[in-house]
Design an enzyme around this catalytic site. Structure first.
Site, PDB file in Angstrom:
ATOM      1  N   THR A 178      -2.395  -8.980   9.329  1.00 20.45           N
ATOM      2  CA  THR A 178      -3.665  -8.932   8.601  1.00 20.45           C
ATOM      3  C   THR A 178      -3.738  -7.687   8.159  1.00 20.45           C
ATOM      4  O   THR A 178      -2.893  -6.650   8.085  1.00 20.45           O
ATOM      5  CB  THR A 178      -4.731  -8.532   9.734  1.00 20.45           C
ATOM      6  OG1 THR A 178      -4.746  -7.333  10.335  1.00 20.45           O
ATOM      7  CG2 THR A 178      -5.223  -9.865  10.683  1.00 20.45           C
ATOM      8  N   ASN A 179      -4.691  -7.252   7.076  1.00 17.94           N
ATOM      9  CA  ASN A 179      -5.086  -5.904   6.606  1.00 17.94           C
ATOM     10  C   ASN A 179      -5.708  -5.011   7.474  1.00 17.94           C
ATOM     11  O   ASN A 179      -5.642  -5.426   8.703  1.00 17.94           O
ATOM     12  CB  ASN A 179      -6.051  -6.077   5.366  1.00 17.94           C
ATOM     13  CG  ASN A 179      -5.868  -5.359   4.424  1.00 17.94           C
ATOM     14  OD1 ASN A 179      -5.566  -4.295   4.505  1.00 17.94           O
ATOM     15  ND2 ASN A 179      -5.780  -5.878   3.013  1.00 17.94           N
ATOM     16  N   THR A 180      -6.089  -4.134   7.203  1.00 18.68           N
ATOM     17  CA  THR A 180      -6.936  -3.100   8.156  1.00 18.68           C
ATOM     18  C   THR A 180      -8.179  -3.824   8.437  1.00 18.68           C
ATOM     19  O   THR A 180      -8.788  -4.406   8.033  1.00 18.68           O
ATOM     20  CB  THR A 180      -7.076  -1.630   7.568  1.00 18.68           C
ATOM     21  OG1 THR A 180      -7.735  -1.868   6.068  1.00 18.68           O
ATOM     22  CG2 THR A 180      -5.644  -1.039   7.104  1.00 18.68           C
ATOM     23  N   PHE A 201      -8.074   1.119  -3.846  1.00 23.52           N
ATOM     24  CA  PHE A 201      -7.120   0.173  -4.992  1.00 23.52           C
ATOM     25  C   PHE A 201      -7.063   1.368  -5.913  1.00 23.52           C
ATOM     26  O   PHE A 201      -7.167   1.156  -7.175  1.00 23.52           O
ATOM     27  CB  PHE A 201      -7.858  -1.025  -5.656  1.00 23.52           C
ATOM     28  CG  PHE A 201      -7.650  -2.300  -4.804  1.00 23.52           C
ATOM     29  CD1 PHE A 201      -6.986  -2.138  -3.512  1.00 23.52           C
ATOM     30  CD2 PHE A 201      -8.342  -3.291  -5.050  1.00 23.52           C
ATOM     31  CE1 PHE A 201      -6.756  -3.356  -2.884  1.00 23.52           C
ATOM     32  CE2 PHE A 201      -8.260  -4.364  -4.086  1.00 23.52           C
ATOM     33  CZ  PHE A 201      -7.506  -4.184  -2.993  1.00 23.52           C
ATOM     34  N   ASN A 231      -7.873   4.709   5.811  1.00 23.43           N
ATOM     35  CA  ASN A 231      -7.850   4.947   4.469  1.00 23.43           C
ATOM     36  C   ASN A 231      -9.038   4.151   3.900  1.00 23.43           C
ATOM     37  O   ASN A 231      -9.393   3.068   4.300  1.00 23.43           O
ATOM     38  CB  ASN A 231      -6.481   4.322   3.687  1.00 23.43           C
ATOM     39  CG  ASN A 231      -6.535   3.111   3.480  1.00 23.43           C
ATOM     40  OD1 ASN A 231      -6.896   2.700   2.159  1.00 23.43           O
ATOM     41  ND2 ASN A 231      -5.934   1.993   4.264  1.00 23.43           N
ATOM     42  N   GLY A 248       0.774  -1.283   0.434  1.00 19.04           N
ATOM     43  CA  GLY A 248      -0.122  -0.153  -0.145  1.00 19.04           C
ATOM     44  C   GLY A 248       0.979   1.227   0.025  1.00 19.04           C
ATOM     45  O   GLY A 248       0.251   2.286  -0.412  1.00 19.04           O
ATOM     46  N   LEU A 249       2.072   1.058   0.354  1.00 23.06           N
ATOM     47  CA  LEU A 249       2.873   2.352   0.402  1.00 23.06           C
ATOM     48  C   LEU A 249       3.383   2.602  -0.857  1.00 23.06           C
ATOM     49  O   LEU A 249       3.452   3.829  -1.287  1.00 23.06           O
ATOM     50  CB  LEU A 249       4.053   2.358   1.365  1.00 23.06           C
ATOM     51  CG  LEU A 249       4.687   3.599   1.895  1.00 23.06           C
ATOM     52  CD1 LEU A 249       4.903   3.759   3.354  1.00 23.06           C
ATOM     53  CD2 LEU A 249       5.974   3.814   1.213  1.00 23.06           C
ATOM     54  N   GLY A 273      -0.140  -2.706  13.335  1.00 21.05           N
ATOM     55  CA  GLY A 273       0.019  -2.036  14.511  1.00 21.05           C
ATOM     56  C   GLY A 273       1.544  -2.231  15.161  1.00 21.05           C
ATOM     57  O   GLY A 273       1.598  -2.010  16.398  1.00 21.05           O
ATOM     58  N   ASN A 316      -4.569 -10.434  -2.491  1.00 15.10           N
ATOM     59  CA  ASN A 316      -5.441  -9.426  -1.317  1.00 15.10           C
ATOM     60  C   ASN A 316      -6.722  -9.637  -1.471  1.00 15.10           C
ATOM     61  O   ASN A 316      -7.358  -9.042  -2.502  1.00 15.10           O
ATOM     62  CB  ASN A 316      -4.746  -8.084  -1.739  1.00 15.10           C
ATOM     63  CG  ASN A 316      -5.388  -7.052  -0.756  1.00 15.10           C
ATOM     64  OD1 ASN A 316      -6.188  -7.498   0.214  1.00 15.10           O
ATOM     65  ND2 ASN A 316      -5.139  -5.744  -0.805  1.00 15.10           N
ATOM     66  N   LYS A 336      -3.770 -12.694   1.563  1.00 13.19           N
ATOM     67  CA  LYS A 336      -3.959 -11.722   2.859  1.00 13.19           C
ATOM     68  C   LYS A 336      -4.878 -11.691   3.288  1.00 13.19           C
ATOM     69  O   LYS A 336      -6.149 -11.264   2.447  1.00 13.19           O
ATOM     70  CB  LYS A 336      -3.316 -10.450   2.334  1.00 13.19           C
ATOM     71  CG  LYS A 336      -2.874  -9.237   3.449  1.00 13.19           C
ATOM     72  CD  LYS A 336      -2.303  -8.238   3.037  1.00 13.19           C
ATOM     73  CE  LYS A 336      -2.472  -6.970   4.001  1.00 13.19           C
ATOM     74  NZ  LYS A 336      -1.486  -5.698   3.594  1.00 13.19           N
ATOM     75  N   MET A 344      -8.759   4.238   0.378  1.00 18.08           N
ATOM     76  CA  MET A 344      -8.294   4.452  -0.936  1.00 18.08           C
ATOM     77  C   MET A 344      -8.787   3.885  -2.205  1.00 18.08           C
ATOM     78  O   MET A 344      -9.434   4.454  -3.338  1.00 18.08           O
ATOM     79  CB  MET A 344      -6.629   4.106  -1.057  1.00 18.08           C
ATOM     80  CG  MET A 344      -5.692   4.474  -0.017  1.00 18.08           C
ATOM     81  SD  MET A 344      -5.689   6.448  -0.194  1.00 18.08           S
ATOM     82  CE  MET A 344      -4.768   6.733  -1.380  1.00 18.08           C
ATOM     83  N   ASN A 393     -11.984  -1.661   1.381  1.00 20.45           N
ATOM     84  CA  ASN A 393     -12.534  -0.527   0.314  1.00 20.45           C
ATOM     85  C   ASN A 393     -12.935  -0.877  -1.079  1.00 20.45           C
ATOM     86  O   ASN A 393     -13.038  -0.039  -2.038  1.00 20.45           O
ATOM     87  CB  ASN A 393     -11.560   0.537   0.234  1.00 20.45           C
ATOM     88  CG  ASN A 393     -11.124   0.942   1.869  1.00 20.45           C
ATOM     89  OD1 ASN A 393     -11.996   1.253   2.558  1.00 20.45           O
ATOM     90  ND2 ASN A 393      -9.713   0.809   1.994  1.00 20.45           N
ATOM     91  N   THR A 394     -12.933  -2.173  -1.528  1.00 19.08           N
ATOM     92  CA  THR A 394     -13.497  -2.614  -2.605  1.00 19.08           C
ATOM     93  C   THR A 394     -14.760  -3.463  -2.366  1.00 19.08           C
ATOM     94  O   THR A 394     -14.564  -4.481  -1.844  1.00 19.08           O
ATOM     95  CB  THR A 394     -12.464  -3.700  -3.596  1.00 19.08           C
ATOM     96  OG1 THR A 394     -11.569  -2.543  -3.940  1.00 19.08           O
ATOM     97  CG2 THR A 394     -12.952  -3.975  -4.984  1.00 19.08           C
ATOM     98  N   TYR A 445       3.481  -0.495   8.127  1.00 16.93           N
ATOM     99  CA  TYR A 445       3.283   0.521   7.168  1.00 16.93           C
ATOM    100  C   TYR A 445       2.874   1.967   7.978  1.00 16.93           C
ATOM    101  O   TYR A 445       3.842   2.815   7.905  1.00 16.93           O
ATOM    102  CB  TYR A 445       2.022   0.221   6.411  1.00 16.93           C
ATOM    103  CG  TYR A 445       1.665   1.291   5.311  1.00 16.93           C
ATOM    104  CD1 TYR A 445       1.902   2.795   5.506  1.00 16.93           C
ATOM    105  CD2 TYR A 445       0.898   0.977   4.256  1.00 16.93           C
ATOM    106  CE1 TYR A 445       1.625   3.843   4.515  1.00 16.93           C
ATOM    107  CE2 TYR A 445       0.525   1.868   3.568  1.00 16.93           C
ATOM    108  CZ  TYR A 445       0.878   3.399   3.424  1.00 16.93           C
ATOM    109  OH  TYR A 445       0.384   4.143   2.842  1.00 16.93           O
ATOM    110  N   SER A 478      -9.108  -6.078   1.517  1.00 15.44           N
ATOM    111  CA  SER A 478      -9.169  -4.612   1.672  1.00 15.44           C
ATOM    112  C   SER A 478     -10.464  -4.514   1.858  1.00 15.44           C
ATOM    113  O   SER A 478     -11.503  -5.014   1.074  1.00 15.44           O
ATOM    114  CB  SER A 478      -8.778  -3.950   0.206  1.00 15.44           C
ATOM    115  OG  SER A 478      -9.217  -2.549   0.236  1.00 15.44           O
TER     116      SER A 478
END
Ligand SMILES: Cc1cc2nc3c(=O)[nH]c(=O)nc-3n(C[C@H](O)[C@H](O)[C@H](O)COP(=O)(O)O)c2cc1C
Length: 365
Positions: A249-251, A119, A115, A67-68, A301, A176, A221, A117, A181-182, A322, A179
């Site tokens: 994990t993811n967020t 993708f 976030n 992600g960065l 974290g 992945n 992931k 974002m 956000n999708t 991250y 996420s």
């Protein structure tokens, strides 16, 4: 040094300062003398702490999480900061803009980020062009996603397209499916779609391995927002399909300890300090079921050596971060690896694997 720059960066909106930092890194690296200076300052102060995972030898167990560097723009500087490996992406097959801005929020008091974002990606072609234009001197994972406009029923095709495109260029590949956000993406974690995804991708991996004469490991992931039954079901499928690794994990879409924080109401995935315990719980549960059969990459974290050690002892073989990189700057990498090397010594061991075995045994005794 970063403590001087951070206040300036933090006066800018979060996404702007992110883009600016990557642009500055890219530009600075064209100036003769900058790369060796960065390498001396950061990688040079990061001890070797080698560990073998997924058949790969990592110089140290701390990687940069996905992600960065979504577009593979800053390989050399990021490796020179001392990371043992980088995970680039998420990259989607076709370019897509992601969600409308603003979509990235700092929760500074909590050392956290939200976030959404969605993708934002330049797509595989640009990603691979960027990658080819840069020298490689470290291990690179490539994290794959699906395009928002790809119907859920065809999601597997996007991952197949990604795998075929990046196979020759990756040390490992990540699917992945976590996420937040999708829309619909996390449903791929359910048993039937996940079995289909893993079956198809592992079959393709075998074909590609024959063509390229090289086995490129595939990691999955997952989200921190699964209940124990969900984690157990995924763990069983990972074993059944002989997956090469799992990233936990993811967020999170939850907001642990953030009731009083107005910004916590922003939609999106939460990362950083408030995610730490939740992701460690997922790692611990996975480890209990997997019993070392499949490597775990722990992320969520981590901002110091104790946090990294906690995840390793809970069952992780490698770790990533991250958000702490945003809050603490590149110095955090060497600091964590030095702290881990110190813990290895304190366990009377000469390598990380032995130290972890010792630490885990002590806990279970
Ligand atoms: C701004 C931002 C963008 C992210 N983008 C991605 C992504 O594209 N793909 C992915 O797998 N994870 C992505 N992540 C999740 C991180 O890789 C990581 O799993 C998560 O942030 C937890 O680690 P941390 O607490 O150290 O940040 C993103 C995280 C942040 C903060």
């Amino acid at each position: 040094m970063y403590s001087l720059i951070r206040p300036l960066l933090f006066t800018l909106d979060a996404e702007h300062s992110h883009d600016l930092t990557l642009n500055l890194l890219q530009t600075a690296y064209r100036i003769p003398g900058v790369a060796p200076l960065v390498r001396r300052t950061y990688a040079g102060r990061t001890p070797a702490l080698p560990v073998e995972v997924m058949g790969l030898r990592f110089p140290n167990p701390l990687g940069l999480a996905a992600g960065l560097d979504k577009e593979a723009r800053c390989l050399a500087p990021l490796l020179d900061f001392g990371f043992g490996f980088l995970e680039l992406g998420t990259v989607t097959p076709q370019p897509q803009p992601g969600n409308p801005k603003p979509r990235l929020f700092r929760l500074t008091r909590h050392a956290a980020i939200i976030n959404r974002m969605g993708f934002n990606s330049s797509g595989l072609d640009v990603f691979l062009t960027n990658l080819a234009a840069q020298p490689r001197h470290g291990l690179i994972g490539i994290n794959l996603g699906k395009n928002k406009l790809t119907p859920d029923a065809q999601a597997i095709d996007d991952y197949l397209t990604g795998l075929r495109a990046v196979y020759a260029h990756a040390d490992y590949v990540t699917l992945n499916i976590s996420s937040p956000n999708t829309p619909g993406l996390r449903a791929l974690q359910n048993e039937a779609p996940l079995a289909a995804l893993l079956g198809t991708l592992k079959h393709e991996q075998a074909t590609l391995a024959r063509t390229h004469g090289r086995h490129v490991p595939i990691a999955l992931k997952i989200a921190p927002d699964l209940d124990d039954n969900g984690i157990d079901a995924i763990a069983r499928l990972l074993v059944e399909h002989n997956m090469d690794a799992v990233i936990a994990t993811n967020t999170t879409i939850t907001r642990p300890g953030l009731d009083q924080e107005p910004q916590a109401r922003e939609t999106g995935g939460l990362s950083g300090r408030p995610l730490r315990a939740l992701s460690t719980q997922v790692i611990r549960r996975l480890h209990a079921v997997l019993q070392g059969r499949i490597p775990i990459i722990g992320v969520g974290g981590i901002s110091n050596a104790d946090d990294a050690w906690e995840k390793l002892v809970a069952g992780a073989d490698l770790v990533q971060l991250y958000t702490a990189f945003i809050y603490r700057g590149p110095g955090v990498v060497g600091e964590i690896v030095r702290g881990l090397a110190e813990k290895v010594r304190a366990h009377g061991a000469t390598n990380l694997t032995d130290a972890l075995q010792h630490a885990r045994q002590r806990i279970s005794a």
